[in-house]
Design a protein around this motif. Structure first.
Motif, short mmCIF file in Angstrom:
data_model
loop_
_atom_site.label_atom_id
_atom_site.label_comp_id
_atom_site.label_asym_id
_atom_site.label_seq_id
_atom_site.Cartn_x
_atom_site.Cartn_y
_atom_site.Cartn_z
N ALA A 81 0.45 -1.01 0.17
CA ALA A 81 0.14 -0.29 0.04
C ALA A 81 0.82 1.15 0.11
CB ALA A 81 -0.99 0.22 1.11
N ARG A 82 -0.13 2.37 -0.40
CA ARG A 82 0.81 3.90 0.46
C ARG A 82 0.38 4.38 1.30
NH1 ARG A 82 -0.27 7.02 -4.98
NH2 ARG A 82 -2.64 6.48 -4.00
N PRO A 83 1.10 5.19 2.16
CA PRO A 83 0.70 6.18 3.28
C PRO A 83 -1.06 6.48 3.08
CG PRO A 83 3.23 6.59 2.89
CD PRO A 83 2.39 5.90 1.95
N LEU A 98 2.17 5.41 -9.60
CA LEU A 98 2.42 4.94 -8.71
C LEU A 98 1.29 4.61 -7.77
CD1 LEU A 98 5.62 6.03 -6.86
CD2 LEU A 98 4.91 3.86 -6.64
N ALA A 99 0.25 5.69 -8.53
CA ALA A 99 -1.27 5.50 -8.12
C ALA A 99 -2.21 4.23 -8.11
CB ALA A 99 -2.15 6.90 -8.93
N PHE A 100 -1.94 3.89 -9.68
CA PHE A 100 -2.16 2.65 -10.87
C PHE A 100 -2.00 1.79 -10.12
CE2 PHE A 100 -2.66 -0.42 -14.00
CZ PHE A 100 -3.82 -0.67 -13.69
N ILE A 101 -0.44 1.22 -9.65
CA ILE A 101 -0.24 -0.04 -9.06
C ILE A 101 -0.48 0.23 -7.99
CG2 ILE A 101 1.90 -0.95 -7.52
CD1 ILE A 101 2.16 -0.54 -11.15
N THR A 112 0.16 15.94 -2.47
CA THR A 112 1.06 15.44 -1.94
C THR A 112 1.85 15.23 -1.63
OG1 THR A 112 0.15 13.06 -2.70
CG2 THR A 112 -1.57 14.21 -1.45
N MET A 113 2.40 14.80 -0.14
CA MET A 113 3.66 14.59 0.43
C MET A 113 3.57 13.11 1.02
SD MET A 113 7.41 16.58 1.19
CE MET A 113 7.89 16.95 -0.44
N SER A 114 4.29 11.94 0.88
CA SER A 114 4.23 11.20 1.79
C SER A 114 6.48 10.34 1.87
CB SER A 114 3.56 9.29 0.56
OG SER A 114 4.40 9.59 -0.34
N LEU A 115 6.08 9.35 2.67
CA LEU A 115 7.64 9.27 3.29
C LEU A 115 7.45 7.85 3.37
CD1 LEU A 115 6.75 12.35 4.76
CD2 LEU A 115 8.69 12.75 3.67
N PRO A 116 7.49 6.77 2.73
CA PRO A 116 7.77 5.47 3.06
C PRO A 116 9.07 4.79 3.30
CG PRO A 116 6.81 5.39 1.05
CD PRO A 116 6.73 7.06 0.95
N ASP A 167 1.50 15.04 -6.57
CA ASP A 167 2.55 14.36 -5.41
C ASP A 167 4.21 14.30 -5.91
OD1 ASP A 167 -0.06 12.93 -4.95
OD2 ASP A 167 0.12 12.66 -7.34
N ILE A 168 4.51 14.23 -4.67
CA ILE A 168 6.25 14.22 -3.86
C ILE A 168 5.67 12.55 -3.82
CG2 ILE A 168 8.30 14.97 -3.22
CD1 ILE A 168 7.09 17.81 -3.97
N HIS A 169 6.36 11.26 -3.91
CA HIS A 169 6.55 9.93 -2.77
C HIS A 169 8.64 9.95 -2.44
CE1 HIS A 169 2.77 9.12 -4.81
NE2 HIS A 169 3.86 9.53 -6.39
N VAL A 170 8.53 10.25 -1.11
CA VAL A 170 10.37 10.42 -1.12
C VAL A 170 10.72 9.27 -0.10
CG1 VAL A 170 11.61 11.44 0.64
CG2 VAL A 170 9.50 12.38 -0.41
#
Length: 335
Positions: A88-90, A139-142, A238-242, A310-313
């Protein structure tokens, strides 16, 4: 074993073994979309090749070699998915938080959808097909795919990304064409509902626009120019930080994060790469020793229209930087 040991299967099978190897890159792209991790995908493809190698004597060419190898790869992926949780994503775990919030403790890396080098996603040469394939690795589709039952996921990918016929997919799954068409219809409906619920209406911008915005973003981030960054970001970016569950939405909270908990990123340098068909950067923060810059994160930037959405970090630099051919350290003279 990094590939099929052709000489070990005998001269009668050498040509088939070489043809199997020709599918490796495409298979990694398929398994990545199924599993959400390029590392899991590479393991799945290696297991697929081993099973295929061992079963060459049973391949009677009643179906195409491509159909046969995808049947094996699908079963490997289904076995993997049956043994673990979906990635999943955050955004799938919690609501957005304030940019002043501490990230908390990292969660296990196996929870997260991971980025993929675009070259491993097997982008076709045909421009129209390449654009469609690019959308299918966003990433959104995955993330949306992970909400489908495993067989529906496979059916959708085989039919709409890899262009298998309904009959080929039916033979692969051991079911009827009607069952395949029904599964495809349900998968499409689920994805449409998911897109509506998440507000994922982003449309991939032309490459020239992406390159220009990515260049401006890299310059603004490196200079920590919050005014320029605010001009580049969509109002609901959005910004997420896995591997942290923390994520934020909106320009003000992203700025609050960067100038608050993430202020140590000031002075970072960004090296460009490409991930999931989107601009990406290896982020290097100033070394605590004062000598050059150390790996900090892989940033993947999604762009729609003329704004960053979106910024995925991703902080797992130990595994991700080698995957993207990013150096383990950069000196002052390299930036």
């Amino acid at each position: 074993m990094s590939g099929l040991e052709v000489g070990a299967v005998g001269p009668g099978h050498e040509s088939v073994a070489l043809r199997l190897e020709a599918h490796r890159t495409e298979l990694i792209g398929y398994c990545y979309r199924m599993l959400g991790s390029v590392f899991d995908a590479e393991d799945a493809v290696q297991e697929t090749m081993v099973r295929a190698w061992r079963g060459l004597d049973r391949f009677e060419e009643r179906s195409s070699l491509r159909s046969w190898i995808y049947r094996i790869a699908t079963n490997v992926c289904l076995d993997t998915l049956a043994a673990g949780k979906r990635r999943a994503r955050p955004m799938d775990f919690s609501a957005p938080t304030s940019g002043a919030t501490s990230p908390g403790s990292p969660l296990d890396v196996s929870l997260w959808i991971e980025p993929c080098p675009t070259a491993l996603a097997h982008t076709p040469a045909n421009p129209a097909e390449a654009a469609e394939a690019g959308e299918s690795v966003r990433l959104a589709f995955i993330a949306a795919l992970q909400h489908l039952p495993s067989k529906q996921r496979a059916t959708l990918l085989l039919r709409e990304v890899l262009d298998f016929s309904a009959r080929e997919v039916a033979d692969l799954h051991g079911c009827t064409v009607a069952s395949v068409n029904s599964a495809l219809q349900r998968a499409r409906a689920t994805l449409a509902a998911r897109r509506e619920a998440t507000g994922d209406t982003a449309v991939r911008s032309p490459d020239a626009v992406q390159r220009a915005l990515a260049k401006r973003y890299a310059a603004a981030f490196s200079s920590f120019d919050m005014e320029e960054l605010s001009m580049l970001l969509h109002v609901d970016a959005t910004m997420s930080l896995p591997p942290y569950a923390l994520w934020m939405r909106g320009v003000s909270d992203i700025q609050a994060w960067l100038t608050g908990p993430a202020v140590g990123c000031r002075g970072s340098r960004l090296l460009p790469t490409v991930a999931n068909g989107s601009p990406a950067f290896g982020q290097y923060r100033p070394s605590v020793t004062g000598a050059g810059f150390e790996p900090w994160a892989l940033q993947v930037v999604d762009i729609s229209g003329d704004r960053i959405t979106d910024i995925h970090v991703f902080r797992d630099t130990e595994r991700l930087f080698p995957l993207f051919d990013l150096p383990p350290h950069i000196g002052e003279q390299e930036v």
